[in-house]
Motif scaffolding. Structure first.
Motif, PDB file in Angstrom:
ATOM      1  N   ASP A  80      13.302  62.369  17.617  1.00  0.00           N
ATOM      2  CA  ASP A  80      12.704  61.552  16.554  1.00  0.00           C
ATOM      3  C   ASP A  80      13.123  60.088  16.607  1.00  0.00           C
ATOM      4  OD1 ASP A  80      11.279  63.676  15.488  1.00  0.00           O
ATOM      5  OD2 ASP A  80      12.913  64.262  14.143  1.00  0.00           O
ATOM      6  N   HIS A  81      13.512  59.619  17.763  1.00  0.00           N
ATOM      7  CA  HIS A  81      13.880  58.212  17.900  1.00  0.00           C
ATOM      8  C   HIS A  81      13.128  57.514  19.029  1.00  0.00           C
ATOM      9  CE1 HIS A  81      17.097  59.177  15.131  1.00  0.00           C
ATOM     10  NE2 HIS A  81      17.518  57.929  15.149  1.00  0.00           N
ATOM     11  N   ILE A  82      12.505  58.262  19.907  1.00  0.00           N
ATOM     12  CA  ILE A  82      11.763  57.694  21.022  1.00  0.00           C
ATOM     13  C   ILE A  82      10.348  58.241  20.965  1.00  0.00           C
ATOM     14  CG2 ILE A  82      11.630  57.446  23.524  1.00  0.00           C
ATOM     15  CD1 ILE A  82      14.640  57.992  23.624  1.00  0.00           C
TER      16      ILE A  82
ATOM     17  N   ALA B 199      28.518  58.511  26.858  1.00  0.00           N
ATOM     18  CA  ALA B 199      28.579  58.510  25.390  1.00  0.00           C
ATOM     19  C   ALA B 199      28.496  57.098  24.834  1.00  0.00           C
ATOM     20  CB  ALA B 199      29.865  59.195  24.928  1.00  0.00           C
ATOM     21  N   ALA B 200      29.119  56.144  25.524  1.00  0.00           N
ATOM     22  CA  ALA B 200      29.072  54.748  25.072  1.00  0.00           C
ATOM     23  C   ALA B 200      27.645  54.208  25.149  1.00  0.00           C
ATOM     24  CB  ALA B 200      30.020  53.899  25.910  1.00  0.00           C
TER      25      ALA B 200
ATOM     26  N   HIS C 238      22.714  52.583  21.970  1.00  0.00           N
ATOM     27  CA  HIS C 238      21.298  52.684  21.627  1.00  0.00           C
ATOM     28  C   HIS C 238      21.075  53.463  20.328  1.00  0.00           C
ATOM     29  CE1 HIS C 238      21.091  51.513  25.876  1.00  0.00           C
ATOM     30  NE2 HIS C 238      19.895  51.054  25.589  1.00  0.00           N
ATOM     31  N   ARG C 239      22.160  53.811  19.666  1.00  0.00           N
ATOM     32  CA  ARG C 239      22.106  54.459  18.357  1.00  0.00           C
ATOM     33  C   ARG C 239      21.231  55.711  18.372  1.00  0.00           C
ATOM     34  NH1 ARG C 239      21.752  49.188  14.244  1.00  0.00           N
ATOM     35  NH2 ARG C 239      23.666  48.178  15.005  1.00  0.00           N
ATOM     36  N   LEU C 240      21.418  56.514  19.391  1.00  0.00           N
ATOM     37  CA  LEU C 240      20.669  57.755  19.507  1.00  0.00           C
ATOM     38  C   LEU C 240      21.495  58.918  18.969  1.00  0.00           C
ATOM     39  CD1 LEU C 240      19.244  57.241  23.093  1.00  0.00           C
ATOM     40  CD2 LEU C 240      17.919  57.288  20.971  1.00  0.00           C
TER      41      LEU C 240
ATOM     42  N   ALA D 154      17.858  53.275  31.700  1.00  0.00           N
ATOM     43  CA  ALA D 154      16.816  54.219  31.303  1.00  0.00           C
ATOM     44  C   ALA D 154      16.608  54.181  29.788  1.00  0.00           C
ATOM     45  CB  ALA D 154      17.202  55.630  31.746  1.00  0.00           C
ATOM     46  N   LEU D 155      17.712  54.134  29.049  1.00  0.00           N
ATOM     47  CA  LEU D 155      17.582  54.059  27.588  1.00  0.00           C
ATOM     48  C   LEU D 155      16.969  52.748  27.152  1.00  0.00           C
ATOM     49  CD1 LEU D 155      20.937  55.698  26.407  1.00  0.00           C
ATOM     50  CD2 LEU D 155      18.717  56.754  26.854  1.00  0.00           C
ATOM     51  N   ASP D 156      17.273  51.658  27.869  1.00  0.00           N
ATOM     52  CA  ASP D 156      16.612  50.377  27.576  1.00  0.00           C
ATOM     53  C   ASP D 156      15.095  50.500  27.748  1.00  0.00           C
ATOM     54  OD1 ASP D 156      18.870  48.902  26.930  1.00  0.00           O
ATOM     55  OD2 ASP D 156      19.188  48.180  28.988  1.00  0.00           O
TER      56      ASP D 156
END
Length: 454
Positions: free
Chosen positions: A5-7, A363-364, A369-371, A448-450
């Motif tokens: 629910d974040h992407i 984890a960092a 990315h506040r996931l 990838a998260l970016d």
């Protein structure tokens, strides 16, 4: 939205399309090889699982050594998949390669023991703590043998396993729980005609009360489990759970087997030795011979006595345990080298230390990315989990899985010369893995998260 629910799904789709195009452009030789192989090998692979990497076509590996592999197009990759544990101690460990080269000219198999048998038995007993051992081709074979021996010894029909378990290609364990908590055949099985619930019961991992209820019926021959679920997004045992299962088995006269084919990543001697368990049976496969097809199952002195009694009482004929290639000369030579020279205390110290660095780095990146994700770690094994809290059981794990999201992350990393296990984006650190390999993975994961953040 994706499962977290974040992407948004459309962002996952957009990144996936871009990464697939990149993969096609950078791997023309793999594409050509896959096409030619496909004329006789469905999908261009010798085993259909090799299509599970989610790439537009199979990536063909030219060679692998240590913690790196080179594909057909010449890309040098940091490998954190390591053959899904088969090469957990690195590709082509030098002592294993030397042992195979020395042994291969003297014959591969003769259905009789080689001089290495004594040293392999001593090494296994010293490493894992059980006094007796047998060799098989795969952990699947070892688990089938354990199940058959347990039923013969106890004269009980049922097997108990946990929802979300994985014990290889073993019919008895292909079960799941339906919405009403009943044991059913696992969906997706090919050609299944037997109702496995007749002789196997499936209960939730970390539910000791459910285990005790089933054992109280007095007809369970064996509890077969991994110390932690590793094939369904990693689920660690709750404090006291495995101790409770072991005690419940003792009280009920049920035999207890720990399958450590994956959890051997925990420490030297596996989870069993690290946490002081004393199972009746112990199984380890894939990495025990440095990646050569081999597996072993160990057992206690009491079980060995019971085996001899059962064997003496049964009619002559095939026991249903063993294949003619099991315990062959090449397996034993490779296994001896791996046990004595590769699976060392220093190797594990390196693996565990660097895996902690990797888990912290992943984890960092998640935190930046506040996931609502986390990283679960078991020794040299670390896995990205789409849950902010530890997973409780197989059902909880299943609810967190987003195959599309996992697939796009895997493909993104692959296009940046980093390979992780495609199943749940799990990572392994080998004795050959370096800090530079770890940093490459952490940076690529952050990128990838970016990309997914848009």
């Amino acid at each position: 939205m994706t499962i977290c629910d974040h992407i948004p799904n459309d962002r996952v789709t957009r990144v996936a399309e871009a990464e697939r195009a990149t993969f096609v452009a950078r791997n023309p030789k793999s594409a050509a090889l896959a096409e030619s192989a496909g004329r006789h090998m469905p999908g261009g692979v010798p085993l259909h699982w090799m299509k599970d990497f989610g790439t537009p076509f199979p990536l063909v590996v030219d060679r692998a050594e240590g913690a790196e592999l080179v594909d057909a197009d010449g890309h040098l990759m940091a490998d954190f998949c390591l053959g899904d544990t088969g090469a957990m101690f690195g590709h082509a460990p030098a002592p294993v390669v030397a042992a195979i080269r020395a042994a291969v000219g003297d014959g591969l198999t003769a259905m009789m023991p080689s001089p290495d048998v004594t040293r392999v038995g001593e090494g296994l007993a010293d490493l894992f703590g059980l006094p007796f051992w047998q060799v098989t081709q795969t952990a699947s074979d070892a688990n089938r043998a354990v199940i058959r021996w347990a039923r013969a010894i106890t004269k009980r029909p049922r097997l108990l396993v946990f929802a979300g378990c994985y014990h290889g290609q073993v019919d008895d364990v292909f079960v799941a729980r339906d919405e009403d908590g009943r044991t059913v055949n696992r969906p997706g099985l090919l050609g299944q005609v037997v109702d496995l619930s007749a002789t196997t019961v499936c209960v939730p991992f970390n539910d000791l009360a459910a285990v005790e209820r089933e054992l109280a019926r007095g007809d369970v021959a064996l509890v077969l489990t991994e110390p932690a679920l590793t094939n369904t997004a990693m689920v660690l045992p709750a404090p006291g759970f495995l101790e409770g299962v072991e005690a419940a088995c003792r009280a009920a006269g049920t035999l207890f087997c720990l399958d450590e084919t994956h959890t051997i990543s925990t420490a030297r001697g596996g989870y069993t030795r690290a946490h002081g368990f004393a199972p009746d049976f112990f199984v380890v496969g894939k990495p025990i011979a440095g990646g050569l097809p081999a597996a072993v199952f160990g057992f206690t002195a009491a079980v060995e006595v019971a085996m001899r009694r059962v064997d003496a009482e049964r009619p002559h004929g095939y026991s249903g345990v063993g294949t003619t290639l099991s315990g062959n000369r090449l397996q034993l030579a490779a296994m001896r080298a791996c046990i004595e020279e590769v699976m060392t205390a220093d190797a594990y110290a390196h693996m565990l230390t660097l895996s902690a660095v990797l888990a912290d780095g992943l984890a960092a990146a998640i935190a930046r990315h506040r996931l609502p994700w986390s990283v679960t770690r078991l020794g040299a094994r670390a896995e990205i989990v789409h849950s902010p809290t530890p997973l409780l059981d197989g059902a909880h794990a299943a609810r967190t899985v987003d195959h599309d999201l996992e697939g796009v992350i895997h493909l993104f990393l692959l296009n940046r010369d980093v390979l992780v296990t495609p199943f749940h984006n799990m990572t392994l650190v080998s004795p050959a893995t370096t800090r530079a390999h770890v940093d490459r993975l952490v940076v690529a994961f952050d990128q990838a998260l970016d990309a997914l953040a848009g």
